[in-house]
Motif scaffolding. Structure first.
Motif, PDB file in Angstrom:
ATOM      1  N   CYS A  85       0.837  -1.199   0.000  1.00 43.73           N
ATOM      2  CA  CYS A  85       0.000   0.000   0.000  1.00 43.73           C
ATOM      3  C   CYS A  85       0.876   1.254   0.000  1.00 43.73           C
ATOM      4  O   CYS A  85       1.904   1.320   0.681  1.00 43.73           O
ATOM      5  CB  CYS A  85      -0.910   0.001   1.218  1.00 43.73           C
ATOM      6  SG  CYS A  85      -2.008   1.416   1.276  1.00 43.73           S
ATOM      7  N   HIS A  87       0.201   4.008   1.306  1.00 44.46           N
ATOM      8  CA  HIS A  87       0.060   4.804   2.515  1.00 44.46           C
ATOM      9  C   HIS A  87       1.135   4.432   3.534  1.00 44.46           C
ATOM     10  O   HIS A  87       2.175   5.069   3.609  1.00 44.46           O
ATOM     11  CB  HIS A  87      -1.363   4.613   3.110  1.00 44.46           C
ATOM     12  CG  HIS A  87      -1.579   5.297   4.426  1.00 44.46           C
ATOM     13  ND1 HIS A  87      -2.274   4.710   5.457  1.00 44.46           N
ATOM     14  CD2 HIS A  87      -1.185   6.514   4.868  1.00 44.46           C
ATOM     15  CE1 HIS A  87      -2.302   5.545   6.484  1.00 44.46           C
ATOM     16  NE2 HIS A  87      -1.644   6.644   6.160  1.00 44.46           N
ATOM     17  N   CYS A 105      -7.084  -1.772   0.986  1.00 43.06           N
ATOM     18  CA  CYS A 105      -6.026  -2.065   1.942  1.00 43.06           C
ATOM     19  C   CYS A 105      -6.675  -2.370   3.295  1.00 43.06           C
ATOM     20  O   CYS A 105      -7.529  -1.621   3.768  1.00 43.06           O
ATOM     21  CB  CYS A 105      -5.068  -0.888   2.076  1.00 43.06           C
ATOM     22  SG  CYS A 105      -3.814  -1.154   3.366  1.00 43.06           S
ATOM     23  N   TYR A 107      -5.618  -2.028   6.186  1.00 41.40           N
ATOM     24  CA  TYR A 107      -5.205  -1.197   7.318  1.00 41.40           C
ATOM     25  C   TYR A 107      -6.117   0.034   7.457  1.00 41.40           C
ATOM     26  O   TYR A 107      -6.952   0.109   8.357  1.00 41.40           O
ATOM     27  CB  TYR A 107      -3.732  -0.808   7.126  1.00 41.40           C
ATOM     28  CG  TYR A 107      -2.991  -0.357   8.366  1.00 41.40           C
ATOM     29  CD1 TYR A 107      -3.612  -0.256   9.610  1.00 41.40           C
ATOM     30  CD2 TYR A 107      -1.632  -0.049   8.293  1.00 41.40           C
ATOM     31  CE1 TYR A 107      -2.909   0.151  10.734  1.00 41.40           C
ATOM     32  CE2 TYR A 107      -0.923   0.361   9.411  1.00 41.40           C
ATOM     33  CZ  TYR A 107      -1.563   0.466  10.633  1.00 41.40           C
ATOM     34  OH  TYR A 107      -0.865   0.881  11.727  1.00 41.40           O
ATOM     35  N   HIS A 108      -6.017   1.006   6.540  1.00 36.28           N
ATOM     36  CA  HIS A 108      -6.857   2.204   6.638  1.00 36.28           C
ATOM     37  C   HIS A 108      -7.818   2.339   5.461  1.00 36.28           C
ATOM     38  O   HIS A 108      -8.367   3.402   5.225  1.00 36.28           O
ATOM     39  CB  HIS A 108      -5.995   3.461   6.728  1.00 36.28           C
ATOM     40  CG  HIS A 108      -4.870   3.360   7.714  1.00 36.28           C
ATOM     41  ND1 HIS A 108      -3.610   2.937   7.353  1.00 36.28           N
ATOM     42  CD2 HIS A 108      -4.829   3.578   9.055  1.00 36.28           C
ATOM     43  CE1 HIS A 108      -2.813   2.928   8.418  1.00 36.28           C
ATOM     44  NE2 HIS A 108      -3.527   3.301   9.473  1.00 36.28           N
TER      45      HIS A 108
END
Ligand code: FES
Ligand code: FE2
Lengths: 384, 84
Positions: A85, A87, A105, A107-108
């Motif tokens: 990702c 980010h 993704c 995660y976020h």
């Protein structure tokens, strides 16, 4: 353990050359060099198109530690991305799966399209605000790895510096242009893999040569004798062997596989087996082709992924013949395991000097060593 | 009286646990509608965003409408190809 002196002898003519020094098989530092100068600097095979047959199919691949993601997009094209990702560097996709809409993704939840564009960045400007002046989505798409699909093999050039695939492999593409036609994977029965405790290069080297056939594959000897084989060696490009006496597999009822259309007479009884440097082994016959991707898992650990293709889809092929053909090939490839593992063990002998080639029989193997050494030297010169 | 918020939370947790994108998107969109009635813009956009991401991931046609609603609040950019 740096061995530039050793490579000079590798680069000599086959009659005078030695093989690659032990360090190229047993030294982690040289393995690391080869990772960059050989495997990442050229067009390496990392997967098969048939593993992501439909739109949205995604498959993560770990290539020598580099996380890659194969994705089939809306146009049916295969894309290869770094599976990371943009980010915070989270791994995006951990298991093969069908992407129904966007690649999210975990995660976020930044979301990417199948073509790698950054689709949304939730809450990036604060809760409920998905935009921010400093988040330029068009600069934050998935990082694309240079990829090319040939004969269903997905090749990548990780460092992006190699000549275009068609240029780097122009000679081979021309040689086998008669096989540029639709091929059909034979299905589950046409797919197998072998875990081998060897450096990936030894699998290439063994594949290139016919010298070992009478001893390691005595079963082939009855109809495919050593003198019916010829060497294939293109300095700086590829090598392998050909046979003049290929015989089609025939079922008890006399059925054979359908031929690829429009092949010239040469292929009636001819077949060729070529190492597509660095790590793909291919074979072509009038009625089937195959590709073996050597996955270099570690210094002395290789997985051989074998996939067999036919001129027609499996449901049109004679009953049981796909299984029989896979069985036959698997026997041959399994027969080779003890030699590639044995050569790996032999290279622990510190007195081994790379070995003495037979000028008459080992040309194709030497050709590969010459190519590896050339790449290593070029890489060393660049990073010096 | 039923505690609407905790019912929603329980349903969301269940949908998250199942990875049910359709249900997630629907529940978050409902929450956004409720917040709209309460005239709580930040809450609206938070829930719309959650609904939008689930719709995108799941490939739901509603992604297009959710995108437009967020754009109207100035919280998202137009994704024209979602309309098709
Ligand atoms: S790391 Fe992927 S969204 Fe944050
Ligand atoms: Fe062999």
């Amino acid at each position: 353990m740096n061995a530039p002196a050793g490579l000079k002898t590798v680069l000599k003519d086959v009659a005078k050359a030695k093989g690659l020094p032990n360090a190229h098989y047993i030294d982690p530092a040289v393995f690391e060099e080869e990772r960059h100068h050989v495997l990442y600097a050229n067009w390496a095979g990392i997967g098969f198109g048939k593993d992501i047959p439909e739109i949205g199919d995604a498959k993560p691949v770990d290539f020598l530690g580099m996380p890659l993601l194969l994705v089939r997009d809306e146009d049916g094209a295969i894309n290869v991305y770094q599976n990371t990702c943009r980010h915070r560097g989270m791994i995006l996709v951990e298991e093969p799966q069908k992407i129904r809409g966007a690649i999210r993704c975990p995660y976020h939840s930044w979301c990417y399209t199948l073509k790698g564009a950054l689709r949304t960045t939730p809450h990036v400007g604060g809760p409920g605000t998905n935009i921010h002046d400093d988040i330029k989505r068009d600069e934050l798409g998935l990082l694309r790895v240079r990829a090319h699909v040939w004969q269903d093999v997905v090749f990548v050039n990780i460092d992006g510096q190699a000549a275009p695939f068609e240029e780097a492999n122009a000679g081979l593409l021309e040689r086998w242009k008669e096989f540029e036609k639709p091929t059909f994977h034979g299905g589950a029965a046409a797919s197998f893999k072998l875990d081998v405790k060897t450096n990936w290069k030894l699998a290439v080297e063994n594949y290139c040569e016919s010298y070992h056939l009478p001893w390691v594959h005595p079963g082939l000897n009855s109809y495919s004798r050593l003198e019916d084989h010829y060497h294939i060696e293109e300095r700086g490009f590829y090598s392998g062997q050909g046979t003049l006496v290929y015989r089609q597999l025939t079922s008890e009822g006399g059925a054979v596989f359908p031929d690829f259309e429009g092949l010239s007479d040469k292929w009636d009884t001819g077949a060729e087996y070529i190492s597509v440097y660095p790590n793909v082994l291919m074979g072509v016959h009038r009625d089937h082709t195959y590709a073996i991707i050597l996955e270099p898992v570690a210094l002395a650990e290789t997985v051989e992924h074998i996939e067999i293709y036919y001129a027609e889809p499996p449901e049109h092929l004679p009953d049981g013949l796909v299984e029989a053909n896979s069985k036959q090939w698997k026997e041959v490839f399994v027969e080779d395991v003890f030699v590639v593992e044995g050569m790996q063990k032999g290279r622990q002998g510190i007195l081994f000097d790379g070995g003495k080639f037979s000028p008459a029989m080992d040309g194709p193997t030497h050709n590969f060593h010459h190519w590896v050494a050339t790449n290593i030297e070029a890489g060393r010169a660049k990073s010096a | 009286m039923v505690d609407v918020r905790s019912d929603l939370d329980a349903a969301l947790l269940a949908a998250h646990a199942k990875g049910d994108g359709f249900e997630l998107s629907r529940l978050y969109a409902d929450a956004a509608d409720q917040a709209e009635r309460d005239q709580d813009t930040d809450a609206v956009c938070f829930f719309l965003t959650q609904a939008y991401v689930s719709a995108l991931e799941t490939g739901l046609p509603s992604a297009s409408v959710l995108n437009q609603r967020l754009v109207q609040y100035g919280r998202e950019v137009v994704q024209a190809d979602l309309m098709s």
